[in-house]
Scaffold this motif. Sequence first.
Motif, PDB file in Angstrom:
ATOM      1  N   LEU A 121      10.354  -5.181  22.960  1.00 39.06           N
ATOM      2  CA  LEU A 121      11.795  -5.306  22.583  1.00 39.06           C
ATOM      3  C   LEU A 121      12.236  -6.655  22.424  1.00 39.06           C
ATOM      4  CD1 LEU A 121      13.718  -2.648  21.908  1.00 39.06           C
ATOM      5  CD2 LEU A 121      14.173  -3.038  24.279  1.00 39.06           C
ATOM      6  N   ALA A 122      12.198  -7.491  23.533  1.00 38.48           N
ATOM      7  CA  ALA A 122      12.584  -8.833  23.534  1.00 38.48           C
ATOM      8  C   ALA A 122      12.046  -9.642  22.161  1.00 38.48           C
ATOM      9  CB  ALA A 122      12.170  -9.548  24.900  1.00 38.48           C
ATOM     10  N   ASP A 123      10.885  -9.314  21.834  1.00 39.97           N
ATOM     11  CA  ASP A 123      10.228  -9.935  20.725  1.00 39.97           C
ATOM     12  C   ASP A 123      10.974  -9.611  19.474  1.00 39.97           C
ATOM     13  OD1 ASP A 123       8.896 -11.557  22.492  1.00 39.97           O
ATOM     14  OD2 ASP A 123       7.124 -10.417  22.156  1.00 39.97           O
ATOM     15  N   ALA A 181      13.841  -8.476  30.729  1.00 37.50           N
ATOM     16  CA  ALA A 181      13.601  -9.359  29.617  1.00 37.50           C
ATOM     17  C   ALA A 181      14.882 -10.088  28.996  1.00 37.50           C
ATOM     18  CB  ALA A 181      12.497  -9.009  28.435  1.00 37.50           C
ATOM     19  N   GLU A 182      14.585 -11.370  28.795  1.00 38.25           N
ATOM     20  CA  GLU A 182      15.948 -11.820  28.136  1.00 38.25           C
ATOM     21  C   GLU A 182      16.521 -11.008  26.932  1.00 38.25           C
ATOM     22  OE1 GLU A 182      17.710 -16.200  27.156  1.00 38.25           O
ATOM     23  OE2 GLU A 182      15.580 -16.007  27.644  1.00 38.25           O
ATOM     24  N   GLY A 183      17.618 -11.026  26.761  1.00 37.10           N
ATOM     25  CA  GLY A 183      18.210 -10.262  25.517  1.00 37.10           C
ATOM     26  C   GLY A 183      18.023  -8.613  25.509  1.00 37.10           C
ATOM     27  N   VAL A 184      17.590  -8.110  26.447  1.00 34.45           N
ATOM     28  CA  VAL A 184      17.540  -6.649  26.410  1.00 34.45           C
ATOM     29  C   VAL A 184      18.440  -6.040  27.513  1.00 34.45           C
ATOM     30  CG1 VAL A 184      15.476  -4.826  27.099  1.00 34.45           C
ATOM     31  CG2 VAL A 184      14.903  -6.834  25.778  1.00 34.45           C
ATOM     32  N   THR A 185      19.001  -5.200  27.073  1.00 34.52           N
ATOM     33  CA  THR A 185      19.851  -4.516  28.025  1.00 34.52           C
ATOM     34  C   THR A 185      19.258  -2.939  28.474  1.00 34.52           C
ATOM     35  OG1 THR A 185      21.307  -3.768  26.362  1.00 34.52           O
ATOM     36  CG2 THR A 185      21.951  -5.640  27.243  1.00 34.52           C
ATOM     37  N   THR A 186      19.363  -2.533  29.503  1.00 36.10           N
ATOM     38  CA  THR A 186      19.002  -1.302  29.929  1.00 36.10           C
ATOM     39  C   THR A 186      19.925  -0.285  30.545  1.00 36.10           C
ATOM     40  OG1 THR A 186      18.443  -2.064  32.114  1.00 36.10           O
ATOM     41  CG2 THR A 186      16.564  -1.832  30.392  1.00 36.10           C
ATOM     42  N   THR A 187      20.020   0.932  30.301  1.00 40.31           N
ATOM     43  CA  THR A 187      21.225   1.890  30.779  1.00 40.31           C
ATOM     44  C   THR A 187      20.299   2.997  31.171  1.00 40.31           C
ATOM     45  OG1 THR A 187      21.423   2.880  28.557  1.00 40.31           O
ATOM     46  CG2 THR A 187      23.129   1.184  29.155  1.00 40.31           C
ATOM     47  N   PRO A 226      17.835  -3.848  22.286  1.00 37.83           N
ATOM     48  CA  PRO A 226      18.271  -5.553  22.154  1.00 37.83           C
ATOM     49  C   PRO A 226      19.787  -5.615  22.434  1.00 37.83           C
ATOM     50  CG  PRO A 226      17.944  -4.264  19.979  1.00 37.83           C
ATOM     51  CD  PRO A 226      17.654  -3.116  20.967  1.00 37.83           C
ATOM     52  N   ALA A 227      20.166  -7.000  22.282  1.00 37.57           N
ATOM     53  CA  ALA A 227      21.475  -7.345  22.567  1.00 37.57           C
ATOM     54  C   ALA A 227      22.466  -6.680  21.298  1.00 37.57           C
ATOM     55  CB  ALA A 227      21.523  -8.885  22.304  1.00 37.57           C
ATOM     56  N   THR A 228      21.911  -6.553  20.043  1.00 41.67           N
ATOM     57  CA  THR A 228      22.668  -6.207  19.155  1.00 41.67           C
ATOM     58  C   THR A 228      21.766  -4.876  18.411  1.00 41.67           C
ATOM     59  OG1 THR A 228      23.433  -8.346  18.576  1.00 41.67           O
ATOM     60  CG2 THR A 228      23.602  -6.600  16.866  1.00 41.67           C
ATOM     61  N   PRO A 229      21.930  -3.802  19.016  1.00 42.10           N
ATOM     62  CA  PRO A 229      21.099  -2.482  18.501  1.00 42.10           C
ATOM     63  C   PRO A 229      21.700  -1.946  17.351  1.00 42.10           C
ATOM     64  CG  PRO A 229      22.822  -1.881  20.160  1.00 42.10           C
ATOM     65  CD  PRO A 229      22.904  -3.487  20.074  1.00 42.10           C
ATOM     66  N   LEU A 230      20.776  -1.515  16.509  1.00 49.35           N
ATOM     67  CA  LEU A 230      20.954  -0.825  15.395  1.00 49.35           C
ATOM     68  C   LEU A 230      21.679   0.607  15.507  1.00 49.35           C
ATOM     69  CD1 LEU A 230      17.636  -0.913  13.552  1.00 49.35           C
ATOM     70  CD2 LEU A 230      19.525  -2.344  13.064  1.00 49.35           C
ATOM     71  N   PRO A 231      22.729   0.968  14.632  1.00 51.55           N
ATOM     72  CA  PRO A 231      23.191   2.337  14.649  1.00 51.55           C
ATOM     73  C   PRO A 231      22.400   3.178  14.838  1.00 51.55           C
ATOM     74  CG  PRO A 231      24.251   0.947  12.952  1.00 51.55           C
ATOM     75  CD  PRO A 231      22.988   0.244  13.148  1.00 51.55           C
ATOM     76  N   ALA A 232      21.086   3.285  14.140  1.00 47.57           N
ATOM     77  CA  ALA A 232      20.201   4.472  14.515  1.00 47.57           C
ATOM     78  C   ALA A 232      19.519   4.629  15.712  1.00 47.57           C
ATOM     79  CB  ALA A 232      19.164   4.379  13.381  1.00 47.57           C
ATOM     80  N   ALA A 233      19.634   3.310  16.190  1.00 51.01           N
ATOM     81  CA  ALA A 233      19.261   3.272  17.877  1.00 51.01           C
ATOM     82  C   ALA A 233      20.121   3.760  18.725  1.00 51.01           C
ATOM     83  CB  ALA A 233      18.816   1.787  18.133  1.00 51.01           C
ATOM     84  N   LEU A 234      21.391   3.516  18.435  1.00 51.77           N
ATOM     85  CA  LEU A 234      22.494   4.199  19.449  1.00 51.77           C
ATOM     86  C   LEU A 234      22.618   5.536  19.308  1.00 51.77           C
ATOM     87  CD1 LEU A 234      25.314   1.316  18.802  1.00 51.77           C
ATOM     88  CD2 LEU A 234      23.772   1.656  20.650  1.00 51.77           C
ATOM     89  N   ALA A 235      22.271   6.137  18.068  1.00 50.28           N
ATOM     90  CA  ALA A 235      22.412   7.525  17.890  1.00 50.28           C
ATOM     91  C   ALA A 235      21.092   8.058  18.533  1.00 50.28           C
ATOM     92  CB  ALA A 235      22.349   7.851  16.227  1.00 50.28           C
ATOM     93  N   LEU A 236      19.961   7.512  18.552  1.00 54.10           N
ATOM     94  CA  LEU A 236      18.812   7.985  19.250  1.00 54.10           C
ATOM     95  C   LEU A 236      19.411   8.032  20.835  1.00 54.10           C
ATOM     96  CD1 LEU A 236      16.249   9.248  19.386  1.00 54.10           C
ATOM     97  CD2 LEU A 236      15.130   6.990  19.139  1.00 54.10           C
TER      98      LEU A 236
END
Length: 296
Positions: free
Chosen positions: A137-139, A157-163, A275-285
């Motif tokens: 994910l970071a790569d 990992a740098e640039g990766v956020t988890t919830t 990632p720091a700037t997620p895609l809209p589809a990723a947020l929907a999933l």
Amino acid sequence: MFDIDALRLLVAVAGTGSFTKAAAGLDYTQSAVSRRIAALERAAGGPLFERLPRGVRLNPAGRALHRHAVDVLDRLSRAERELAVLRTGHGGLLHVGAFPTANISLVPTALRAFRQAWPAVEVVAVEGRSDTLTARLADGALDLAVVSDYPSGLPAAEGVTTTPLCGDELFVALPRGHRLAGADAVGLRELRDEAWLQDAYGDRPTVLADACARAGFTPRKIIRIAEWTGKFGYVAAGLGVALVPSLAAWAVPDGLVLVRLTDPGLRRTLHVALPATPLPAALALRGLLRDGGPGQ
């Protein structure tokens, strides 16, 4: 070496046969077009056009560069369209990673709903360990990952956020003929003489090691088996016992039983990593995964 705007001018001049007409079509002055084409010719090592009494036409070097310019500009145009589609979520690829037991039910259920809601997005599924998925994910190789803090803590990992996504209770898998197979719940200390099946390596603390320490003992033997099918086979043969998350419960074969453990610390937490700037589809999933977690 070659400026993209200059390549666009090359194609425009070749198409119109005139610096003046190309300048009018691109909202340039004729002198600006002449300067940019002269700079392009210097970069190319020589003339690209034959200057005619009325207009210009490509010479052999110009025709060669023109073919590449058309290809480059077409690729850039397709890239711009693809990026626009990805950013709006109306198409493109979505690379999704998950650890093995999340792929038993949680992730497939969410992806089925996602396919219905976002039919133009093609999902590329990847399976792996949580630390490997986080690194990918970071790569930039993944757009979303479902990861876990079991057995060795939540990877970062740098640039990766988890919830946090959901909690998941850990059971112990026993063969049906085991002396504790019929119990409603057992204390971990009652299993102190058992061999344990685990795939974690190295010196990092694990959920099992911490829980055994709380119960006042150290496992007498750890058998390293990576895949769940192998763990289940060893348990069925009476060679050891294993912690099994509730997410994997329906995949446990008939020859085994799952028994609750009395230690409240024997739980894991699942997370969605982005990632720091997620895609809209990723947020929907991510929303669909939350809707389908245990207890939902």
